[in-house]
Design an enzyme around this catalytic site. Structure first.
Site, PDB file in Angstrom:
ATOM      1  N   ASP A   1      36.524  43.081  63.895  1.00 53.85           N
ATOM      2  CA  ASP A   1      37.468  43.537  64.911  1.00 53.85           C
ATOM      3  C   ASP A   1      36.874  44.792  65.548  1.00 53.85           C
ATOM      4  OD1 ASP A   1      39.494  44.765  66.338  1.00 53.85           O
ATOM      5  OD2 ASP A   1      41.055  44.324  64.861  1.00 53.85           O
TER       6      ASP A   1
ATOM      7  N   PHE B   1      43.784  47.591  60.698  1.00 54.28           N
ATOM      8  CA  PHE B   1      44.738  47.389  61.788  1.00 54.28           C
ATOM      9  C   PHE B   1      44.193  46.325  62.730  1.00 54.28           C
ATOM     10  CE2 PHE B   1      46.783  48.027  65.869  1.00 54.28           C
ATOM     11  CZ  PHE B   1      48.113  48.063  65.484  1.00 54.28           C
TER      12      PHE B   1
ATOM     13  N   LYS C   1      40.459  47.286  73.857  1.00 54.74           N
ATOM     14  CA  LYS C   1      40.703  48.659  74.316  1.00 54.74           C
ATOM     15  C   LYS C   1      39.749  49.169  75.411  1.00 54.74           C
ATOM     16  CE  LYS C   1      43.430  50.642  70.612  1.00 54.74           C
ATOM     17  NZ  LYS C   1      43.608  49.753  69.448  1.00 54.74           N
TER      18      LYS C   1
END
Ligand SMILES: *Cc1c(COP(=O)(O)O)cnc(C)c1O
Length: 420
Positions: free
Chosen positions: A243, A152, A272
């Site tokens: 990532d 993702f 995040k």
């Protein structure tokens, strides 16, 4: 301030804003399947809904609220910086952006940082940088980026293309050219892909992976797999992009997910947890990032003094309050407890896996119980969790979580499983 003292501070107040959920759905696009819950207040690892009901928050805004809710350090940083200077664009220097970049560089393998506003945007920057490097330094005419199935990387067009999950790409074609997918943790498949893509037309410029696949089911990367990838990248001049949007910023008990694998990436991205819930993203890179010249990449909001002051406060608190040790201890406690429950309910639970404070409870594929069912059942017992796919429930609490709070969640899960 310790997490224990945080829990005893002021009682919750209801949000002064009342807004019916029917009205909400009339005015807001229906891109999310929301749980039937309206939240109004948070403190530490707890949140309260508009009716005043209390929940233990083991979602943390999807692995984002590093310091939980209303942490005094966060409140102070936000208040001070909004009063001093919040936004001026990147036409000028601001000390906060420099200071956050310095902290990130000094606490990682990177040499420089670029700031943006989200994970997808950070990954877009990484893809652009890798492509420019491929064109201008490696002389590759059609650079390819290899990514993994079940990965993702975000919801922009380039990042849904990078994301190896057809459900996120369906009906949004034509997708971006230049991506190729391989199964995660499978070194043979990766070596075959690199060989296949090495021809006159195209060549592999970068391999882009998560150190642990978060959204795709809390799947930890295999150490030997990543170490071999590092060797291959060194041999062939391929860039390794990690990532770190979900697993970076202390979530795994190390500052960066790659530290669990004993390797260093060439480029990595963060978002995040970086602002503790205030939007900020970063793309970090070794010094070859100097292929990016003025005008090559930009962001109006990216790295503004407000977001950077908050990001710096989060980073410094991670360090000063020794939160990595808390992540390791609470993570161990949580995994041990989850494993004990998994052992008592083997017909429902297949596996427990994760690092630090990102853990997944994997449900058996042959039972009807889905991750959403279990998350709803836990909401009814006052605990917030988040699915990571249809059969995995993700536990990603704030990094300040206490031993008592972990125990409370384990108890609620035991009761939920017993009631099934
Ligand atoms: C959440 C996430 C993203 C996307 O971040 P946004 O801020 O939603 O754009 C990218 N990569 C990973 C690994 C993520 O977990």
């Amino acid at each position: 301030m310790s997490p224990e003292t945080l829990l005893q501070t002021s009682p919750p107040v209801a949000s002064p804003l009342q807004f019916a959920s029917e009205d909400f759905d009339r005015y807001v696009m229906s891109t999310y399947a929301r749980f039937p819950l309206a939240l109004a207040k948070g403190e530490g690892c707890r949140v309260w809904d508009t009716e005043g009901r209390e929940y233990l928050d083991f979602v943390a805004g999807i692995a984002t609220c590093t310091l939980g809710h209303a942490h005094p350090v966060l409140v102070e940083a936000v208040t001070q910086q909004i009063q001093a200077l919040h936004h001026v664009s990147n036409l000028y220097y601001t000390p906060q952006q420099g200071a956050l970049a310095q902290w990130l560089v000094e606490h990682s393998c990177a040499d420089r940082a670029f700031f943006c506003n989200s994970g997808a945007e950070a990954n877009e920057g990484a893809i652009k940088l890798a492509r420019k490097y491929a064109h201008t330094v490696l002389g590759i005419r059609a650079p390819m980026i290899i990514t993994a199935h079940a990965s993702f990387h975000g919801r922009t067009l380039a990042t849904i293309t990078a994301t190896g999950q057809p459900k996120y790409q369906k009906n949004f074609d034509p997708l971006m050219p230049g991506f190729y997918y391989v199964p995660y943790n499978d070194i043979t498949a990766l070596e075959e892909a690199i060989a296949l893509l090495d021809n006159d037309e195209r060549q592999v410029a970068a391999i882009m992976l998560e150190a642990l696949q978060g959204e795709g089911g809390v799947r930890p990367g295999d150490r030997a797999y990543f170490q071999r990838i590092r060797e291959i990248c060194n041999e062939k001049g391929i860039l390794l992009i990690l990532d770190e949007v979900q697993v970076g910023m202390g979530r795994t008990g190390h500052y960066w997910g790659y530290e669990n694998l004993g390797i260093e990436p060439d480029i990595f991205t963060s978002a995040k947890g970086l602002g503790g819930g205030i939007p900020i993203g970063a793309m970090l890179c070794k010094s070859f990032c100097d292929v990016f010249q003025p005008g090559d990449h930009a962001s109006t909001f990216g790295g503004n003094p407000f977001a950077c002051a908050v990001g710096l406060a989060v980073c410094q608190t991670l360090e000063q309050e020794n939160l990595l040790a808390n992540v390791q201890a609470r993570g161990e406690q949580l995994r041990t407890g989850l494993q004990a429950i998994a052992d008592r309910y083997p017909s429902f639970i297949a596996e427990v896996r994760g690092w630090g404070l990102i853990n997944g409870l994997v449900l058996n594929s042959d039972v009807e119980l889905t991750s959403s069912n279990l998350v709803q059942a836990m909401i009814d017992r006052g605990v917030l969790l988040v699915p990571a796919g249809p059969k995995v429930v993700r536990f990603v609490p704030p990094l300040i979580v206490s031993a008592e709070e972990v125990d409370q969640v384990l108890q609620a899960l035991e009761q939920t499983m017993a009631a099934l």
